[in-house]
Each structure stands twice: as structure tokens, then as C-alpha cells.
Design an enzyme around this catalytic site. Structure first.
Site, PDB file in Angstrom:
ATOM      1  N   ASN A 135      55.513  26.739  49.310  1.00  0.00           N
ATOM      2  CA  ASN A 135      54.579  27.820  49.610  1.00  0.00           C
ATOM      3  C   ASN A 135      55.349  29.098  49.910  1.00  0.00           C
ATOM      4  O   ASN A 135      55.761  29.342  51.049  1.00  0.00           O
ATOM      5  CB  ASN A 135      53.684  27.425  50.797  1.00  0.00           C
ATOM      6  CG  ASN A 135      52.617  28.470  51.070  1.00  0.00           C
ATOM      7  OD1 ASN A 135      52.668  29.585  50.569  1.00  0.00           O
ATOM      8  ND2 ASN A 135      51.642  28.117  51.887  1.00  0.00           N
ATOM      9  N   CYS A 138      51.942  32.608  51.316  1.00  0.00           N
ATOM     10  CA  CYS A 138      51.041  32.901  52.427  1.00  0.00           C
ATOM     11  C   CYS A 138      51.282  34.311  52.970  1.00  0.00           C
ATOM     12  O   CYS A 138      52.393  34.628  53.406  1.00  0.00           O
ATOM     13  CB  CYS A 138      51.228  31.872  53.536  1.00  0.00           C
ATOM     14  SG  CYS A 138      50.052  32.044  54.893  1.00  0.00           S
ATOM     15  N   CYS A 349      15.352  49.994  30.247  1.00  0.00           N
ATOM     16  CA  CYS A 349      15.666  50.373  31.641  1.00  0.00           C
ATOM     17  C   CYS A 349      16.379  51.712  31.714  1.00  0.00           C
ATOM     18  O   CYS A 349      16.310  52.407  32.735  1.00  0.00           O
ATOM     19  CB  CYS A 349      16.490  49.286  32.321  1.00  0.00           C
ATOM     20  SG  CYS A 349      18.174  49.082  31.669  1.00  0.00           S
ATOM     21  N   CYS A 387      28.598  50.816  28.164  1.00  0.00           N
ATOM     22  CA  CYS A 387      27.185  50.439  28.065  1.00  0.00           C
ATOM     23  C   CYS A 387      27.027  48.920  28.012  1.00  0.00           C
ATOM     24  O   CYS A 387      26.104  48.355  28.617  1.00  0.00           O
ATOM     25  CB  CYS A 387      26.533  51.099  26.852  1.00  0.00           C
ATOM     26  SG  CYS A 387      27.385  50.793  25.279  1.00  0.00           S
ATOM     27  N   CYS A 391      24.784  46.826  30.947  1.00  0.00           N
ATOM     28  CA  CYS A 391      23.463  46.410  30.477  1.00  0.00           C
ATOM     29  C   CYS A 391      23.043  45.123  31.176  1.00  0.00           C
ATOM     30  O   CYS A 391      23.803  44.145  31.193  1.00  0.00           O
ATOM     31  CB  CYS A 391      23.480  46.203  28.966  1.00  0.00           C
ATOM     32  SG  CYS A 391      21.880  45.653  28.304  1.00  0.00           S
TER      33      CYS A 391
END
Length: 435
Positions: A135, A138, A349, A387, A391
């Protein structure tokens, strides 16, 4: 049916879904429940030296919600296992004995001291575990003690500790990388130079989740104070995929086995990591939000996808997407896309029109013959995909590539199908062949 079994560094598991080193893998009872639910493997929560660390007795987790109350980001300040080392080792041995077909990898973190690493590696090997994960990621608590990401941000430490571990254990060594770094390829190269059998990524990202504006203190807090923590969950998946792709396509680390971590919530997320070269995928937040049985949806979804595509094993599509990831200067500047709005599914819309009008290229008209009707003005459309991105009805707005012989209404240029990138573009003063 598709074969989901994996053989990662010689570690076999019935499917590629492993629980990441985190609270869900902290105890025998949790891991047994996970295996009974169907998880292919676990990375046991990070073990350290005795005496064990002390966690806060207060809020350890915080959540970033979407508007419909779905968890999209998760923050934690929990440290490594706060239980005695021998207690963890005894439990690991029992679980591995009872579930020999599942992957059992043990996460480790001790100071930058060869003797400390040698001692803990020997004790882990005695449990019958299949491998170890170092590890080095962390970002909180342990990094303040000179471990975790404090090591993962120094390539020399990564290489040195990896070399120690390869010297003192025969178990496969996986190095877990921190994303809190400028270029993830550098620590990956160091891990490989040290002899790492694989790398796993990403660990959590440094974060502060919010501020309580009534009390003017950071949130969450314990006794009025808080600390930066590790950010994970669906929102980090794009960051994780990018870092995985960088290592997979880097000449110095190409072919280095990868275990993908970061926002895996659905089978589709997992498939994307595998397509970017990962041999296994590790999951944490999704299990903490939905419980261990989510693995059944992950397995069935991935299996159905593979059957549909004709893939019989994970190797059939592992890494298939890596060659499509390029630097910007290699993109085809002669290619032209135009937006297309499907009038049959458009709900009128107007969001596409508003965002294009206000923030983009004024390429979507809102009326036709005096009626509300959204359609594309190709003379202004640059194919930016904004777009499509906003949408609310999937598939209603798509991008169409202009074919050879067509004329780009915006530039007047006839598409000829040739390829050209920035390295040869006439606007580039450093272009190839430029005197």
C-alpha cells in the site's frame, strides 16, 4: 457461457471481481460473507506493525450525492487495520483454508525499513495467502507517518521497498499506486524496476468533502475538527481509467499486469477497465453502498456482454482499447463530425439550444417555419459533442462523420479521407519538414 475465471500472476479466481483493501475486507466475518456472495477474491485490509493504529471514534465517511440521491463520490479518513496483527493473520489463514478457490491477497504497510518488511512478509506467507499488495497510496493518516502515499510519491522508495519484498517473499508482489502525483508512469516504472509482479491503481484521491456553512467548519468533523481524506466512488473512474491507460501504453511499462481500481459500480465499468488492460478489477465503494450481493449483478452483466459480443474469455478483449488512446497531437485533424438531432425522439426541451447558444458555437436553431423545432446549423457546428453530452434522452443527438466527397459547410473544405495531425499541420511552426 462466457468464462469469467482469471489467472492473475498465478493467482486463480472464479471471476475478476476482487474486493479492494478497505473496510469491507477488515474481518473474517466480512470476507466470508463476501465469498459466500460470489466475490472472486479479496485484498485484505492493510496490515501494519503492532501496536495497531487508532482510528477516530467519529465520522469516518462522507458522501457526494447526485440530485437523485445516488452516491457518486465517497470520502473516508479510516486508517489501516486497527486490530492486532496476529488476529488478522489467524483469520486470513482460516478463510483461505475454507475458500481455497478464491484469491486471497494481503495489503501491507510498514515503515521504510527492510527488517520490518521482511518480518511481516514472513508472517503473511505462513497464512497460505496467495499474494501481497504494497500500500503506497493511502493519502491520509498513514502518509503523515511517512508511509502510504508519502512513499508512493517517491519513486526511489517504491523501487527500494519492492526490491526488499521480492528478496524476502516468494509470493507475487503487487504495488498499489497513489493518484496524488503528477505523472503516474514514474512510480509505475519504479515498481517495475524493483521487480513488482503487477501494479494496482488507483488508490484514493486527496479531498475535503465540504463545509458546514451554519457552523463554518469542514464536514464531516469530529469534535469540531476534520481532516483531508481519500476520495473514491463512481466520480473517480475517469481519472482511474486515464492512469491505467497511461501505464498500459507506456513503452517502459507495457505488458506489466494491472489490477484496476476506481469507481467500478457496474459490469460496464469493469469491462472498460479490462479493455484498458486490467487482469482483475477491485471494488470497494459499490459494495459499501449496495452490499456484497452486487457481485452477482457484476458477474451476470459481464457474462451477458461477453456472450453478446462472442467473447469466450476475458483475454478475448483484455487490452483491446489501449491502442486507441493517443496523445492529442496524433488525432486526425482532417476528420469532421456534425451533430444530428433525431426529431422522432426529441422531447423539445431546448437544453441543446441553450448550451450551444450560450457557451458554444450557436449551431442549433430553435425554430423552423415559426414553430419550436431544434435542428443543427452545419455551417456553425464544429462537432464538439456538447449537445450530445447534455441531452436528457439517450441516442437523440448523435455525431455523424462527414464522408469523402462531402463538403464541410463551416469551412467549405471537401473531405478527402486523408489523415493529418498536428505534427504536420501548416499552423504548427514546429511541424515535420518545416525548415
Amino acid at each position: 457461457m462466457a468464462d469469467l475465471s482469471t489467472n492473475f500472476l498465478g493467482i486463480k479466481s472464479p471471476n475478476p471481481f476482487w474486493l479492494a483493501s478497505a473496510p469491507p475486507t477488515d474481518k473474517e466475518i466480512n470476507v466470508r460473507r463476501a465469498f459466500e456472495a460470489g466475490w472472486g477474491g479479496v485484498v485484505w485490509k492493510t496490515l501494519g506493525e503492532d501496536p495497531p493504529v487508532v482510528n477516530v471514534n467519529g465520522p469516518r465517511y462522507a458522501t457526494l450525492w447526485s440530485q437523485d440521491r445516488r452516491v457518486i463520490g465517497f470520502n473516508n479518513i479510516e486508517l489501516i487495520s486497527d486490530r492486532p496483527l496476529q488476529t488478522n493473520l489467524d483469520e486470513i489463514a482460516r478463510v483461505k483454508r475454507d475458500f481455497p478457490d478464491r484469491a486471497m491477497v494481503v495489503s501491507l504497510m510498514v515503515p521504510v525499513n527492510e527488517l520490518a518488511w521482511r518480518n511481516i512478509l514472513s508472517r503473511v506467507a505462513d497464512t497460505g495467502a496467495d499474494g501481497v499488495e504494497l500500500n503506497f497510496g493511502c493519502p491520509h493518516g498513514m502518509s503523515e507517518r511517512g508511509m502510504g502515499s508519502a512513499v508512493g510519491q517517491v519513486p526511489e522508495y517504491i523501487q527500494q521497498i519492492t526490491e526488499w519484498c521480492k528478496t524476502h517473499t516468494k509470493l507475487p508482489v503487487i504495488v498499489k499506486l497513489t493518484p496524488n502525483i503528477t505523472d503516474v508512469r514514474i512510480p509505475a516504472r519504479a515498481a517495475k524496476a524493483g521487480g513488482a509482479d503487477a501494479v494496482s491503481l488507483i488508490n484514493t484521491i486527496n479531498s475535503v468533502m465540504g463545509v458546514d456553512l451554519d457552523r463554518m467548519i469542514m464536514s464531516p468533523s469530529t469534535d469540531g475538527l476534520g481532516s483531508h481524506g481519500g476520495y473514491c466512488g463512481p466520480a473517480v473512474k475517469p481519472i482511474a481509467l486515464n492512469m491505467v491507460a497511461e501505464i498500459a501504453r507506456d513503452a517502459a511499462t507495457a505488458g506489466l499486469p494491472l489490477s484496476g481500481i476506481g469507481g467500478v459500480t457496474t459490469w460496464r465499468d469493469a469491462a472498460e477497465f479490462i479493455a484498458m488492460g486490467c487482469g482483475t478489477v477491485q471494488v470497494c465503494t459499490a459494495a459499501m453502498v449496495y452490499g456484497f450481493k452486487i457481485v452477482q449483478d457484476l458477474c451476470s452483466g459481464l457474462s451477458n456482454f461477453m456472450d453478446e459480443k462472442g467473447y469466450t474469455s476475458l483475454d478475448d478483449f483484455r487490452g483491446r482499447a489501449v491502442p486507441t488512446v493517443k496523445n492529442w497531437n496524433q488525432l486526425n485533424l482532417n476528420h469532421v463530425d456534425k451533430a444530428v438531432i433525431n426529431q422522432d425522439s426529441c422531447i423539445q426541451c431546448g437544453r441543446c439550444h441553450v448550451v450551444c447558444e450560450d457557451t458554444s458555437h450557436q449551431a442549433i436553431w430553435a425554430t423552423k417555419d415559426g414553430q419550436r423545432h431544434f435542428h443543427v446549423n452545419e455551417a456553425e457546428c464544429v462537432g464538439c459533442n456538447l449537445c450530445v453530452s447534455i441531452c436528457p434522452v439517450p441516442g437523440t443527438i448523435t455525431m455523424r462523420a462527414l464522408q469523402p466527397g462531402e463538403t464541410d459547410a463551416r469551412t467549405g473544405r471537401v473531405i478527402d479521407g486523408s489523415y493529418a495531425n498536428w505534427t504536420t499541420h501548416p499552423n504548427n511552426p514546429m511541424r515535420s519538414g518545416c525548415a
